[in-house]
Write a protein that holds these residues in place. Structure first.
Motif, PDB file in Angstrom:
ATOM      1  N   ARG A  21      -1.316   0.954   4.743  1.00 47.06           N
ATOM      2  CA  ARG A  21      -1.212  -0.349   3.962  1.00 47.06           C
ATOM      3  C   ARG A  21      -2.480  -0.480   2.945  1.00 47.06           C
ATOM      4  O   ARG A  21      -2.237  -0.869   1.815  1.00 47.06           O
ATOM      5  N   ARG A  27      -2.168   2.070   0.164  1.00 45.26           N
ATOM      6  CA  ARG A  27      -0.925   1.704  -0.823  1.00 45.26           C
ATOM      7  C   ARG A  27      -1.487   0.524  -1.926  1.00 45.26           C
ATOM      8  O   ARG A  27      -0.989   0.306  -3.008  1.00 45.26           O
ATOM      9  N   GLU A  30      -2.313   0.593   9.156  1.00 46.00           N
ATOM     10  CA  GLU A  30      -3.644  -0.214   8.406  1.00 46.00           C
ATOM     11  C   GLU A  30      -4.033   0.561   7.459  1.00 46.00           C
ATOM     12  O   GLU A  30      -3.996  -0.090   6.166  1.00 46.00           O
TER      13      GLU A  30
END
Length: 197
Positions: free
Chosen positions: A13, A16, A10
């Motif tokens: 993610r 990014r 997480e």
């Protein structure tokens, strides 16, 4: 996936997607290990700090392109490459470190992964031997030093070291073996008799 892996996925993610706090959490988890690794590669705390800062800045700039699953291996790859670049620049300009690292905050930490050779943990029994090992590491070729540190100190497996150093597994194993022999020889030259027992 376990909870820790889910949390890291997480954070990856979110990082990014541009979340600086998520990246900071990922980086903070590895920062001390990166510093310890860079210090053992370079021999000076200021150079190690510079390498870690540069590596983390580079990682933040390229987090959007991160495709792997191991942020730790990715960060170590970036830091290792920065350290090697600095060592090569030093060699070109004749500025090799004269003294081994002397940083009281960095305690020797050797992995317990089994392998065919005695590990640094067996070689470096005792603080005096550990200091000699640290000094000997600075004297061996950078490729051997890098592979040996990644294996015996940071605990990466051969495949991970191959990815970090962009080397074949056979080359990684050879560098680790030759590095251990070189470190052992440096200890023997200083009167070390081998691990007790």
């Amino acid at each position: 996936m376990n909870r820790e892996a889910d949390e890291q996925a997480e954070l990856i993610r979110r990082a990014r997607a541009g979340d600086g706090r998520a990246f900071e959490s990922l980086a903070r988890a590895e920062e001390r290990g990166l510093y310890r690794h860079a210090l053992r590669m370079l021999g000076t705390p200021s150079d190690a700090e510079d390498v870690v800062q540069d590596a983390l800045l580079s990682a933040w700039r390229s987090i959007g392109a991160f495709q792997g699953t191991s942020v730790r291996a990715w960060l170590f790859r970036i830091a290792t490459n920065r350290a090697i670049d600095l060592l090569r620049a030093r060699r070109r300009h004749g500025g090799l470190p004269l003294e081994p690292p002397d940083d009281g905050d960095v305690e020797p930490r050797w992995s317990e992964h089994p392998s065919g050779d005695p590990e640094l943990s067996e070689i470096a029994a005792g603080r005096e031997a550990a200091a000699i090992v640290e000094a000997a590491l600075l004297l061996i070729p950078v490729e051997q030093r890098t592979a040996l540190l990644l294996r015996d100190v940071e605990g990466f497996d051969y495949a991970e070291i191959g990815r970090i150093t962009t080397s074949e597994i056979g080359t990684v194993k050879s560098r680790i073996h030759r590095g251990r022999v070189a470190v052992r020889n440096a200890l023997v030259q200083r009167g070390w008799k081998g691990p007790a027992g």
